[in-house]
Design an enzyme around this catalytic site. Sequence first.
Site, PDB file in Angstrom:
ATOM      1  N   SER A 132       0.815  -1.235  -0.012  1.00  0.00           N
ATOM      2  CA  SER A 132       0.071   0.011   0.144  1.00  0.00           C
ATOM      3  C   SER A 132       0.912   1.268  -0.076  1.00  0.00           C
ATOM      4  CB  SER A 132      -0.684   0.040   1.255  1.00  0.00           C
ATOM      5  OG  SER A 132      -1.555   1.314   1.363  1.00  0.00           O
ATOM      6  N   TYR A 145      -1.236  -0.380  10.277  1.00  0.00           N
ATOM      7  CA  TYR A 145      -1.388  -0.653   8.845  1.00  0.00           C
ATOM      8  C   TYR A 145      -0.154   0.017   8.068  1.00  0.00           C
ATOM      9  CZ  TYR A 145      -3.598  -0.660   4.327  1.00  0.00           C
ATOM     10  OH  TYR A 145      -4.009  -1.427   3.384  1.00  0.00           O
TER      11      TYR A 145
HETATM   12  N1  LIG Z   1      -8.686  -0.747  -1.207  1.00  0.00           N
HETATM   13  C1  LIG Z   1      -7.537  -0.066  -1.165  1.00  0.00           C
HETATM   14  O1  LIG Z   1      -7.665   1.264  -1.049  1.00  0.00           O
HETATM   15  C2  LIG Z   1      -6.204  -0.264  -0.809  1.00  0.00           C
HETATM   16  C3  LIG Z   1      -5.194   0.282  -0.979  1.00  0.00           C
HETATM   17  C4  LIG Z   1      -3.855  -0.146  -0.836  1.00  0.00           C
HETATM   18  C5  LIG Z   1      -3.859  -1.504  -0.621  1.00  0.00           C
HETATM   19  N2  LIG Z   1      -4.698  -2.172  -0.283  1.00  0.00           N
HETATM   20  C6  LIG Z   1      -4.465  -3.622   0.214  1.00  0.00           C
HETATM   21  O2  LIG Z   1      -4.882  -4.529  -0.918  1.00  0.00           O
HETATM   22  C7  LIG Z   1      -5.046  -5.713  -0.443  1.00  0.00           C
HETATM   23  C8  LIG Z   1      -6.570  -6.203  -0.733  1.00  0.00           C
HETATM   24  O3  LIG Z   1      -7.448  -5.434  -0.132  1.00  0.00           O
HETATM   25  P1  LIG Z   1      -8.925  -5.037  -0.645  1.00  0.00           P
HETATM   26  O4  LIG Z   1      -8.957  -3.673  -0.717  1.00  0.00           O
HETATM   27  O5  LIG Z   1      -9.352  -5.807  -1.740  1.00  0.00           O
HETATM   28  O6  LIG Z   1      -9.701  -5.597   0.514  1.00  0.00           O
HETATM   29  P2  LIG Z   1     -11.024  -6.149   0.889  1.00  0.00           P
HETATM   30  O7  LIG Z   1     -12.012  -6.018  -0.206  1.00  0.00           O
HETATM   31  O8  LIG Z   1     -11.443  -5.874   2.192  1.00  0.00           O
HETATM   32  O9  LIG Z   1     -10.595  -7.706   0.858  1.00  0.00           O
HETATM   33  C9  LIG Z   1      -9.897  -8.238   2.061  1.00  0.00           C
HETATM   34  C10 LIG Z   1      -9.732  -9.697   1.657  1.00  0.00           C
HETATM   35  O10 LIG Z   1      -8.531 -10.293   2.779  1.00  0.00           O
HETATM   36  C11 LIG Z   1      -9.424 -11.531   3.465  1.00  0.00           C
HETATM   37  N3  LIG Z   1      -9.008 -11.510   4.825  1.00  0.00           N
HETATM   38  C12 LIG Z   1      -9.081 -10.722   5.840  1.00  0.00           C
HETATM   39  N4  LIG Z   1      -8.733 -11.090   6.736  1.00  0.00           N
HETATM   40  C13 LIG Z   1      -8.260 -12.523   6.740  1.00  0.00           C
HETATM   41  C14 LIG Z   1      -7.998 -13.672   7.543  1.00  0.00           C
HETATM   42  N5  LIG Z   1      -7.755 -13.416   8.817  1.00  0.00           N
HETATM   43  N6  LIG Z   1      -7.877 -14.728   6.805  1.00  0.00           N
HETATM   44  C15 LIG Z   1      -7.848 -14.792   5.519  1.00  0.00           C
HETATM   45  N7  LIG Z   1      -8.244 -14.052   4.617  1.00  0.00           N
HETATM   46  C16 LIG Z   1      -8.403 -12.617   5.245  1.00  0.00           C
HETATM   47  C17 LIG Z   1     -10.825 -11.079   3.059  1.00  0.00           C
HETATM   48  O11 LIG Z   1     -11.605 -12.473   2.999  1.00  0.00           O
HETATM   49  P3  LIG Z   1     -12.447 -12.946   4.301  1.00  0.00           P
HETATM   50  O12 LIG Z   1     -13.094 -11.603   5.104  1.00  0.00           O
HETATM   51  O13 LIG Z   1     -13.444 -13.806   3.735  1.00  0.00           O
HETATM   52  O14 LIG Z   1     -11.613 -13.599   4.913  1.00  0.00           O
HETATM   53  C18 LIG Z   1     -11.069 -10.430   1.840  1.00  0.00           C
HETATM   54  O15 LIG Z   1     -11.055 -11.170   0.863  1.00  0.00           O
HETATM   55  C19 LIG Z   1      -5.023  -5.821   1.084  1.00  0.00           C
HETATM   56  O16 LIG Z   1      -3.731  -6.153   1.319  1.00  0.00           O
HETATM   57  C20 LIG Z   1      -5.068  -4.303   1.350  1.00  0.00           C
HETATM   58  O17 LIG Z   1      -4.550  -3.890   2.479  1.00  0.00           O
HETATM   59  C21 LIG Z   1      -6.144  -1.715  -0.363  1.00  0.00           C
END
Ligand SMILES: NC(=O)c1ccc[n+]([C@@H]2O[C@H](COP(=O)([O-])OP(=O)(O)OC[C@H]3O[C@@H](n4cnc5c(N)ncnc54)[C@H](OP(=O)(O)O)[C@@H]3O)[C@@H](O)[C@H]2O)c1
Length: 249
Positions: A132, A145
Amino acid sequence: MPFTDYKTALVTGASTGMGAAIAELLAKRGLMVHVAARNEERLKELAERSGAIPHTVDLTDTAAVAAELGGLEVDVLVNCAGVSRPGNILSSSEEDLDEIIDVNLRGLLQLTRLILPGMVNRDLGHVINISSIAGLYNFYGHTAYHATKAAVHQISRQLRNDTVGKRIRVTEICPGRVETEIFGRNMGGTPEAMEEAWKTYYEGYESLTTEDIVNAVDYAIETPRHVNVGMIELMPTFQVPGGLTFDRR
Ligand SMILES: NC(=O)c1ccc[n+]([C@@H]2O[C@H](COP(=O)([O-])OP(=O)(O)OC[C@H]3O[C@@H](n4cnc5c(N)ncnc54)[C@H](OP(=O)(O)O)[C@@H]3O)[C@@H](O)[C@H]2O)c1
């Protein structure tokens, strides 16, 4: 043509957001894709539409991860699962701190420890870590984070050293704001929270979409096999990194 070099993939955080979109891309490119998350129902839906193989597992449970995923032969590992929380160290609960560290850092390291030796033995592999901009720049956001994402940035570089001399590539994808559920989950994960998060973080903004992330992954993998794309930072045009805040007293 490295997609043709690879046969299998494992994507964490694949029940929604970037992980689900990346899993669909890899399946479309012909790989056998293992997908992992806690939400069994959503993984099942993903499996039905993409042919992916679902693994319902909590990444914070290392023994369960080892039992469910440790035996897989994986050519492309996508460490995508991640969580955040509102506030910062001043307002954080003990559980919030632990969960952020356990999913974003400990879970990622433990899974990589289990999967990477197989890549080294086969002299073939690609690790893609989703970090991120929070790992590189300081702005309002949860302290843990930012810290875990800085660690993911550093791990991505260190893995290159750990595997030197092997045909293993490591790519860090470093996104700014992407339209997913992450902010709604931060706010409690209820349908109301999701709606509130949408209004607060996405409505009226030109954020990145999961397709933008998928295109970056596609590019990093598809480059010729002698090329390692180390890091791709993607931000919305109207979002700037960092920023200086000066509070008046
Ligand atoms: N969206 C943004 O603006 C943004 C920006 C920069 C970086 N990121 C990073 O991008 C990555 C993907 O994020 P996203 O935005 O797609 O988030 P999201 O839509 O909230 O998805 C998060 C995923 O992580 C899984 N997860 C969470 N806790 C878990 C656990 N204990 N065990 C297994 N799986 C788990 C969730 O699945 P379950 O709940 O089904 O377990 C879900 O599939 C993350 O690393 C996030 O930090 C996001």
